[in-house]
Design a protein around this motif. Structure first.
Motif, PDB file in Angstrom:
ATOM      1  N   MET A   1       0.841  -1.204   0.000  1.00  0.00           N
ATOM      2  CA  MET A   1       0.000   0.000   0.000  1.00  0.00           C
ATOM      3  C   MET A   1       0.873   1.250   0.000  1.00  0.00           C
ATOM      4  N   PRO A   2       0.483   2.260  -0.779  1.00  0.00           N
ATOM      5  CA  PRO A   2       1.315   3.449  -0.889  1.00  0.00           C
ATOM      6  C   PRO A   2       1.332   4.228   0.425  1.00  0.00           C
TER       7      PRO A   2
ATOM      8  N   ASN B   1       1.380   3.694  -7.782  1.00  0.00           N
ATOM      9  CA  ASN B   1       1.296   2.284  -7.336  1.00  0.00           C
ATOM     10  C   ASN B   1       0.012   1.965  -6.579  1.00  0.00           C
ATOM     11  N   GLU B   2      -0.933   2.877  -6.584  1.00  0.00           N
ATOM     12  CA  GLU B   2      -2.164   2.626  -5.836  1.00  0.00           C
ATOM     13  C   GLU B   2      -3.226   2.030  -6.757  1.00  0.00           C
ATOM     14  N   VAL B   3      -4.072   1.169  -6.180  1.00  0.00           N
ATOM     15  CA  VAL B   3      -5.238   0.677  -6.911  1.00  0.00           C
ATOM     16  C   VAL B   3      -6.467   1.278  -6.241  1.00  0.00           C
TER      17      VAL B   3
ATOM     18  N   GLN C   1      -2.477  -9.606 -10.411  1.00  0.00           N
ATOM     19  CA  GLN C   1      -1.113  -9.676 -10.928  1.00  0.00           C
ATOM     20  C   GLN C   1      -0.606  -8.277 -11.322  1.00  0.00           C
ATOM     21  N   LEU C   2      -1.475  -7.482 -11.948  1.00  0.00           N
ATOM     22  CA  LEU C   2      -1.090  -6.109 -12.318  1.00  0.00           C
ATOM     23  C   LEU C   2      -0.781  -5.293 -11.075  1.00  0.00           C
ATOM     24  N   ARG C   3      -1.600  -5.539 -10.059  1.00  0.00           N
ATOM     25  CA  ARG C   3      -1.435  -4.839  -8.796  1.00  0.00           C
ATOM     26  C   ARG C   3      -0.090  -5.193  -8.166  1.00  0.00           C
TER      27      ARG C   3
ATOM     28  N   GLY D   1       2.853  -3.384  -9.178  1.00  0.00           N
ATOM     29  CA  GLY D   1       2.977  -1.999  -8.739  1.00  0.00           C
ATOM     30  C   GLY D   1       2.378  -0.999  -9.708  1.00  0.00           C
ATOM     31  N   ARG D   2       1.415  -1.419 -10.495  1.00  0.00           N
ATOM     32  CA  ARG D   2       0.797  -0.488 -11.438  1.00  0.00           C
ATOM     33  C   ARG D   2      -0.174   0.439 -10.718  1.00  0.00           C
TER      34      ARG D   2
END
Ligand SMILES: Nc1ncnc2c1ncn2[C@@H]1O[C@H](COP(=O)(O)OP(=O)(O)OP(=O)(O)O)[C@@H](O)[C@H]1O
Ligand SMILES: [Mg+2]
Lengths: 328, 247
Positions: B1-2, B35-37, B189-191, B194-195
């Motif tokens: 988590m950022p 890097n946050e979702v 996986q994208l998360r 670090g996207r």
């Protein structure tokens, strides 16, 4: 995969290139047969090949129907007509190309943001507008309404020049097809929303293609100007020409580089016959042709051929499958 | 988590969008950290898609500002925003029907944030196809694909530009339970890579498992913000959703 990525020519492309060279080579032999009638038809075919093929370079992928061919064709013609006393013919052809490119860039930047329907009407009006401006300019300058194009260029030479220009159109079209610009245009033609969200400047891509297409129209007008020893606005800027080009391109098919050619040859021959037999009904017949093509063969003869071979291909595959017990 | 000091990738400042008399987005302010979702949820018609359209440049805000890495993109054309690093998928999947699967993916990687061509592009597109689970389908026509596979193609196309910010508009909608699990695993996986992602979604399980933080919209305005657990327990959010169900 059809990504025009590899620098080296694929085997298929080599074959296509060879076929192109052979066809153009054979066509270049026509003047040696010494028939004025067929040479004159050859000139028409070569001229419409340039016009229709370059028209389709822009209108095929973008689906914008441009009726501006006559505007640029006429500009090219008038540049030769007006410039002959001052510059040699080859230089005037280059001036015509430059003028066509500049003028079409201005027109393209101003109009290609508007939607398709308005674009059609605008381009149709453009030829008329340029015609009126030319007529007005001649009136102001106190010259007569036409121009004499007196230059000793033989029919053979004109035919070869047009054929060379046609070869150039094909080369340019082929190069675009392999380039990023070509890929961008295919994406735009499929879905403009996806195109812009992929980073494509759609307006710029359209303007570039419009300029290329219009430049060829201007050069064609310049090259054939000597065919009419007397050039008038009504000849140079005839809307009839724009419609003929659209019809031929649509008849052949605009989704392949060589598609318009498939329309140009039969249509020019047929038109030669019709305008000899029914000289006063040509406009009506042209309109009828347009409707018939748009209704019955919207993807052109090339589209028909492709559908046909695909069906046949499918049928043959099915047959093979049955014979081999489904392992084909 | 950022962390709290993380770089802000995207910032909305009082963004509004009016369609005639209708206010589809009403003074939205939020920040998306690198890097946050971030989940963007809300009842039907609450303005989520319009908010994504404003970020991607598909429509322009009537008021307020949107900043991408502190650069104002409120008046920037969509193609330029794509070049600056925003990529998206669409609520109703958008394929390029006359292009092959591989070309559909490649389309995202030529003109956008990263620009590839030739072998490099083809390798990149094939790699993405493999990652979304479509290896070997490159030469197929997109019309031959199932709905979930078309969604995979669209995701691969969005990823092809190596985006800085990825916008997913109901990417999981319309999938059956098995496909849904595959889809969630893919975004997971994208998360993990670090996207930076904004997810618009109605599937609450996905929101819970994928999002660091959530923003809830109702009638164009932000009504709650916090962790998925917090906002889904918020009485106003519950009311908004139930109200929507009653209507
Ligand atoms: N181009 C448009 N013109 C006019 N009204 C629009 C337009 N786009 C969206 N709207 C309206 O704006 C409101 C918000 O729509 P939007 O699509 O953003 O909602 P949403 O939250 O994505 O809904 P859903 O969950 O159903 O996808 C709706 O009332 C919609 O009808
Ligand atoms: Mg929506």
């Amino acid at each position: 995969m059809n990504l025009p990525a590899a620098i080296a020519l694929s085997h298929r492309e080599q074959i296509k290139l060879l076929a192109g060279v052979l066809i153009f080579g054979a066509a270049a032999l026509l003047p040696f047969f010494n028939t004025t009638y067929w040479l004159s038809i050859g000139i028409s075919i070569a001229m419409f090949t340039v016009l229709a093929t370059s028209w389709a370079l822009f209108s095929g992928p973008t689906n914008y129907i441009a009726l501006s061919t006559a505007a640029f064709f006429g500009i090219g013609m008038y540049i030769v007509g007006g410039g002959l006393p001052y510059l040699p013919f080859p230089a005037l052809v280059l001036v015509a190309a430059l003028a066509g490119a500049l003028f079409s860039a201005v027109v393209g930047l101003a109009t290609l943001r508007i939607s398709g329907v308005y674009f059609v009407i605008f381009t149709l009006g453009l030829a008329e507008l340029v015609r009126q401006v030319v007529a007005w300019a001649q009136h102001v300058m106190g010259t007569s309404s036409g121009l004499y194009v007196l230059i000793g260029i033989s029919d053979q030479a004109m035919y070869w020049l047009l054929l060379g220009l046609a070869a150039l159109v094909f080369l340019v079209g082929w190069a675009i097809g392999r380039s990023r610009l070509g890929f961008a245009l295919r994406i735009i033609g499929n879905d403009e929303v996806v195109a812009v969200h992929s980073g494509i400047n759609t307006a710029r891509a359209k303007v570039v293609l419009f300029v290329i297409s219009s430049t060829f129209a201007a050069m064609t007008g310049a090259l054939v100007a000597p065919r009419w020893s007397y050039v008038e606005p009504s000849i140079a800027f005839s809307p009839f020409l724009s419609f003929e080009v659209v019809i031929m391109a649509l008849l052949g098919g605009v989704h392949r580089l060589w598609g318009p050619l498939v329309g140009v040859i039969p249509f020019t021959l047929l038109w030669e016959f019709i305008s000899a037999k029914f000289p006063s009904q040509t406009t009506l017949l042209l309109g009828a042709c347009f409707l018939l093509i748009v209704y019955f063969i919207p993807r052109g003869v090339v589209g028909l051929i492709e559908d046909f071979t695909r069906e046949r291909g499918g049928a043959i595959r099915d047959l093979l499958k049955r014979w081999t017990g489904g392992h084909a | 988590m950022p962390s709290a000091t993380a770089t802000v990738a995207l910032r909305a400042e009082g963004v509004s969008k009016r369609f005639g008399g209708l206010v589809a987005v009403d003074g939205m302010s939020f920040a998306l950290a690198e890097n946050e979702v971030l989940g963007l949820i809300g009842p039907n018609g609450s303005g989520k898609t319009t908010m994504l359209n404003l970020i991607s440049g598909a429509t322009k805000p009537s008021g307020g500002a949107i900043r991408l890495y502190e650069h104002d993109i409120s008046a920037t054309p969509a193609s330029e925003i794509a070049r600056r690093g925003v990529a998206r998928t669409f609520q109703i999947v958008r394929m390029l029907p006359s292009l092959t699967v591989l070309e559909n993916v490649s389309a995202g990687g030529v003109f956008g944030h990263s620009r590839r061509w030739g072998r490099d592009l083809e390798d990149h597109a094939r790699d993405l196809l493999r990652r979304v689970g479509l290896q070997g389908a490159g030469d197929a026509s997109v019309s031959a694909l199932t709905y979930i596979d078309q969604k995979r193609v669209e995701l691969a196309r969005a990823l092809a530009s190596d985006p800085k910010v990825l916008l997913l508009d109901e990417w999981l909608a319309g999938l059956n339970p098995t496909e849904l699990r595959t889809g969630i695993a893919l975004i997971e996986q994208l998360r993990a890579e670090g996207r930076t992602i904004i997810i618009v979604e109605h599937v609450m399980d996905a929101i819970r498992s994928l999002c660091d933080r959530c923003i809830v919209m109702n009638s164009g305005a932000k009504i709650a913000e916090g962790t998925p657990r917090e906002v889904l327990a918020d009485p106003e959010v519950i009311r908004a959703y139930l109200g929507d169900a009653d209507a």
